[in-house]
Scaffold this motif. Structure first.
Motif, PDB file in Angstrom:
ATOM      1  N   HIS A  98      10.006  13.091 -32.984  1.00 29.55           N
ATOM      2  CA  HIS A  98      10.489  13.856 -32.051  1.00 29.55           C
ATOM      3  C   HIS A  98       9.667  13.675 -30.812  1.00 29.55           C
ATOM      4  O   HIS A  98       8.480  14.214 -30.917  1.00 29.55           O
ATOM      5  CB  HIS A  98      10.483  15.218 -32.510  1.00 29.55           C
ATOM      6  CG  HIS A  98      11.267  16.116 -31.702  1.00 29.55           C
ATOM      7  ND1 HIS A  98      11.489  15.886 -30.188  1.00 29.55           N
ATOM      8  CD2 HIS A  98      11.708  17.593 -31.750  1.00 29.55           C
ATOM      9  CE1 HIS A  98      12.103  16.830 -29.819  1.00 29.55           C
ATOM     10  NE2 HIS A  98      12.177  17.830 -30.658  1.00 29.55           N
ATOM     11  N   THR A  99      10.082  12.686 -29.943  1.00 27.87           N
ATOM     12  CA  THR A  99       8.852  12.315 -28.827  1.00 27.87           C
ATOM     13  C   THR A  99       8.937  13.374 -27.752  1.00 27.87           C
ATOM     14  O   THR A  99       8.358  13.111 -26.625  1.00 27.87           O
ATOM     15  CB  THR A  99       9.460  10.788 -28.239  1.00 27.87           C
ATOM     16  OG1 THR A  99      10.794  10.853 -27.899  1.00 27.87           O
ATOM     17  CG2 THR A  99       9.193   9.946 -29.497  1.00 27.87           C
ATOM     18  N   THR A 100       9.873  14.363 -27.748  1.00 29.14           N
ATOM     19  CA  THR A 100      10.020  15.018 -26.519  1.00 29.14           C
ATOM     20  C   THR A 100       9.780  16.704 -26.753  1.00 29.14           C
ATOM     21  O   THR A 100       9.955  17.469 -26.085  1.00 29.14           O
ATOM     22  CB  THR A 100      11.300  15.289 -25.940  1.00 29.14           C
ATOM     23  OG1 THR A 100      12.298  15.394 -26.847  1.00 29.14           O
ATOM     24  CG2 THR A 100      11.606  13.705 -25.091  1.00 29.14           C
ATOM     25  N   LEU A 101       8.826  16.685 -27.746  1.00 26.25           N
ATOM     26  CA  LEU A 101       8.300  18.251 -28.166  1.00 26.25           C
ATOM     27  C   LEU A 101       7.431  18.920 -27.017  1.00 26.25           C
ATOM     28  O   LEU A 101       6.803  17.983 -26.529  1.00 26.25           O
ATOM     29  CB  LEU A 101       7.344  18.028 -29.438  1.00 26.25           C
ATOM     30  CG  LEU A 101       8.056  18.068 -30.881  1.00 26.25           C
ATOM     31  CD1 LEU A 101       7.076  17.867 -31.889  1.00 26.25           C
ATOM     32  CD2 LEU A 101       9.031  19.440 -31.127  1.00 26.25           C
ATOM     33  N   PRO A 102       7.818  20.163 -26.639  1.00 25.38           N
ATOM     34  CA  PRO A 102       6.963  20.641 -25.815  1.00 25.38           C
ATOM     35  C   PRO A 102       5.497  21.032 -26.285  1.00 25.38           C
ATOM     36  O   PRO A 102       5.497  21.230 -27.201  1.00 25.38           O
ATOM     37  CB  PRO A 102       7.923  21.839 -25.244  1.00 25.38           C
ATOM     38  CG  PRO A 102       8.703  22.183 -26.555  1.00 25.38           C
ATOM     39  CD  PRO A 102       8.963  20.883 -27.105  1.00 25.38           C
ATOM     40  N   ARG A 156       6.551  15.043 -38.075  1.00 25.44           N
ATOM     41  CA  ARG A 156       6.555  16.052 -39.155  1.00 25.44           C
ATOM     42  C   ARG A 156       7.562  17.082 -38.980  1.00 25.44           C
ATOM     43  O   ARG A 156       7.622  17.971 -39.613  1.00 25.44           O
ATOM     44  CB  ARG A 156       5.096  17.010 -38.795  1.00 25.44           C
ATOM     45  CG  ARG A 156       3.863  15.845 -39.340  1.00 25.44           C
ATOM     46  CD  ARG A 156       2.557  16.650 -39.057  1.00 25.44           C
ATOM     47  NE  ARG A 156       1.417  15.750 -39.641  1.00 25.44           N
ATOM     48  CZ  ARG A 156       0.147  15.984 -39.585  1.00 25.44           C
ATOM     49  NH1 ARG A 156      -0.250  17.345 -39.283  1.00 25.44           N
ATOM     50  NH2 ARG A 156      -0.730  15.551 -39.932  1.00 25.44           N
ATOM     51  N   VAL A 157       8.583  16.898 -37.913  1.00 27.45           N
ATOM     52  CA  VAL A 157       9.643  17.828 -37.794  1.00 27.45           C
ATOM     53  C   VAL A 157      10.469  17.933 -39.035  1.00 27.45           C
ATOM     54  O   VAL A 157      10.794  17.029 -39.926  1.00 27.45           O
ATOM     55  CB  VAL A 157      10.461  17.210 -36.611  1.00 27.45           C
ATOM     56  CG1 VAL A 157      11.596  17.960 -36.520  1.00 27.45           C
ATOM     57  CG2 VAL A 157       9.744  17.187 -35.558  1.00 27.45           C
ATOM     58  N   PRO A 211      10.665  22.540 -33.673  1.00 30.81           N
ATOM     59  CA  PRO A 211      12.175  22.218 -33.452  1.00 30.81           C
ATOM     60  C   PRO A 211      12.461  20.850 -33.767  1.00 30.81           C
ATOM     61  O   PRO A 211      11.859  20.080 -33.623  1.00 30.81           O
ATOM     62  CB  PRO A 211      12.110  22.541 -31.987  1.00 30.81           C
ATOM     63  CG  PRO A 211      10.700  22.438 -31.344  1.00 30.81           C
ATOM     64  CD  PRO A 211       9.721  22.675 -32.581  1.00 30.81           C
ATOM     65  N   GLN A 212      13.710  20.883 -34.117  1.00 29.91           N
ATOM     66  CA  GLN A 212      14.325  19.498 -34.514  1.00 29.91           C
ATOM     67  C   GLN A 212      15.006  18.874 -33.175  1.00 29.91           C
ATOM     68  O   GLN A 212      15.839  19.556 -32.610  1.00 29.91           O
ATOM     69  CB  GLN A 212      15.425  19.623 -35.701  1.00 29.91           C
ATOM     70  CG  GLN A 212      14.803  19.976 -36.900  1.00 29.91           C
ATOM     71  CD  GLN A 212      15.693  20.786 -37.995  1.00 29.91           C
ATOM     72  OE1 GLN A 212      16.425  21.776 -37.286  1.00 29.91           O
ATOM     73  NE2 GLN A 212      15.946  20.179 -39.027  1.00 29.91           N
ATOM     74  N   PRO A 213      15.091  17.418 -33.095  1.00 27.42           N
ATOM     75  CA  PRO A 213      15.862  17.112 -31.965  1.00 27.42           C
ATOM     76  C   PRO A 213      17.211  16.893 -32.247  1.00 27.42           C
ATOM     77  O   PRO A 213      17.704  17.014 -33.476  1.00 27.42           O
ATOM     78  CB  PRO A 213      15.297  15.524 -31.638  1.00 27.42           C
ATOM     79  CG  PRO A 213      14.753  15.073 -33.228  1.00 27.42           C
ATOM     80  CD  PRO A 213      14.419  16.439 -33.913  1.00 27.42           C
TER      81      PRO A 213
END
Length: 529
Positions: free
Chosen positions: A376-380, A403-404, A426-428
């Protein structure tokens, strides 16, 4: 071996964090996948400052994950399905909440309680400076003052004080921990940062500051000290008293290969993770060189090697291989970084799976790898929990992206991670396309590829079969393994296959056409007459 990261595998009680009830419910899935064993990341009582690698009680289960009875039930169900259970052991450090460390803080400098940890007097006239110049892997100083002139060492987070393994009480305590879990039926231990337990005499300043993990053969005074091997010989003697045999697996970032092989000598550990293989990138030449070096070094000590491409500490390889340069290593990818090509990364990840699962030795799969999951490369920033991200002020993205929680059902809350929709990370959205139920009956899915590969691995004795390289283009890997031939094309141009090639398994549906293997693809060929 299949790694389960318990907080993200499956959530049985709906609180947003995985647990043993969830893990146990997925044993049929694991059995159908075809794995021989699972490695469970830490589930012990912990404040969870570092996702359970900060242990406050080594012989009990954190209520977030269930109870000892739940662990016992899981072990029984796994064993009934023919799956062995390996648990994580964290011997370099405890949590600062551990009763021993709390007793140390309440005691005076030089006390028996402080002797169990790496307490040292600060430097400078008033002891207000750290004892030496060591840095934490998670950023900042590796030393924390306690207010009375003493400082304690933490190679990781300040909530993870390092044990002093020269103290006999530490060794005795871990003997008890090993016996506790072995007596409950576990089949062995994965040993966290196995190369760090012993520090150089006198704790000299570190002159290898460019790489605290000691890559490239450089060793700082906190890594890969010769004294660690006495600890593992002691543990091996303890494990060898049990029937059936139990296993020790080292997580040790040690280079070069001949130093890594010291951990798997006949009277020490059974396996050690082959991180150079993971670091080789999408390059046929680098992969072949690493494979040859690893096999030769381990053969010299009569040990097998291991092959791993992803785990809970690194960017998933389906994402790494989608970078503009798939031969480079990256410690984390955030929303402001260049985003990888997901389709190309997955294509290459499927190809390297056929390489990994064919090689002599043991193969490790990280949960979700068999679904082709990306990071998940866009986690805030406001949801990130990795202490690496926090201690570096975001300069290091950290490990949260790999680790998502897993997606089990595309049309369910939290993609089937639980029934409530709660999720600790959160999951993408793309996880909906990759959920296990979507892939279940699709013969072209990544899940089907892994199931087929693991079935053939068992049937053909792969892992126990010697490797013999064939001549190949510079972008390709071509080897015979018993009655199977494995070819991997890391280039973009097709390469010729042998005449009358009989395809057993291809990494993607378009891998083979007109007698050639497409770019970024792999194939297993049948050599039986």
């Amino acid at each position: 071996m299949y790694q389960i990261y318990p907080r993200s595998f499956a959530d049985g009680d709906g609180d947003g964090m995985g647990d043993f009830a969830g893990i146990t419910s997925k044993v049929p899935y694991l059995a159908r996948l075809g794995v021989d064993a699972v490695w469970i990341s830490p589930f012990y009582v912990s404040p969870q400052r570092d996702a359970g690698y900060d242990v406050a009680d080594y012989t009990d289960v954190d209520p977030r994950f269930g109870s000892l009875a739940d662990v016992d039930a899981f072990i029984a169900v796994a064993h009934a399905a023919g799956i062995r259970v390996i648990v994580d052991l964290v011997p370099n450090h405890s949590s600062s909440a551990h009763p021993w460390f709390q007793a140390a803080l309440a005691s005076a400098p030089g006390s028996r309680e402080r002797a169990r940890y790496m307490f040292r007097r600060g430097s400078g006239p008033d002891a207000s400076l750290p004892p030496n110049n060591w840095h934490s892997v998670f950023g900042g100083s590796a030393w924390e003052p306690v207010g009375d002139g003493d400082w304690y060492l933490h190679l990781f987070d300040p909530s993870q004080p390092d044990f002093d393994w020269s103290d006999p009480e530490v060794a005795d305590m871990f003997d008890d921990v090993l016996r506790f879990w072995l007596d409950r039926g576990v089949d062995g231990f994965r040993v966290d940062v196995a190369h760090s337990l012993v520090k150089a005499e006198g704790l000299p300043d570190n002159t290898v500051m460019r790489d605290i993990q000691g890559a490239g053969g450089d060793r700082g005074p906190m890594w890969d000290q010769d004294g660690v091997h006495d600890i593992y010989r002691r543990w091996r003697r303890l494990l060898d008293a049990y029937t059936p045999p139990r296993i020790l697996v080292a997580e040790a970032w040690v280079h070069p290969a001949d130093r890594m092989a010291r951990y798997v000598r006949a009277d020490e550990m059974h396996q050690a993770f082959n991180f150079p293989y993971m670091l080789s990138g999408w390059s046929a030449q680098a992969l072949r060189a690493t494979i040859d070096e690893s096999l030769a070094a381990n053969h010299a000590v009569d040990a097998t090697t291991t092959w791993v491409q992803s785990n809970h500490d690194v960017v998933r390889h389906a994402t790494r291989f989608g970078q503009a340069d798939p031969t480079t290593w990256v410690n984390g990818i955030g929303p402001d970084d260049p985003q990888p090509d997901r389709e190309l990364g997955l294509r290459r990840a499927r190809a390297i799976a056929l390489l990994t699962l064919a090689l002599p030795g043991s193969a490790y799969i990280y949960q979700g790898e068999e679904l082709g999951l990306p990071d998940h490369t866009t986690l805030p920033a406001d949801v990130r929990q990795d202490p690496t991200f926090i201690r570096t002020g975001g300069a290091e993205i950290g490990r949260d992206g790999c680790r998502v929680p897993l997606p089990w059902r595309a049309d369910a809350p939290a993609f089937g991670f639980n029934e409530t929709g709660a999720s600790w990370l959160p999951q993408p959205a793309v996880f909906g396309e990759l959920a296990a139920d979507v892939q279940e009956d699709d013969p072209a899915s990544t899940l089907s590829l892994y199931r087929s590969a693991l079935r053939l691995r068992h049937e053909r004795g792969l892992g126990r079969t010697a490797l013999a390289w064939n001549d190949s283009p510079a972008t390709a890997l071509d080897a015979d393994l018993g009655d199977l031939r494995m070819i991997v094309n890391t280039g973009s141009e097709p390469v010729a296959l042998p005449e009358d090639a009989r395809v057993l398994l291809a990494s993607v549906p378009d891998a083979v056409a007109d007698g050639r293997l497409a770019g970024d693809a792999a194939v297993w060929l049948d050599l039986r007459g």
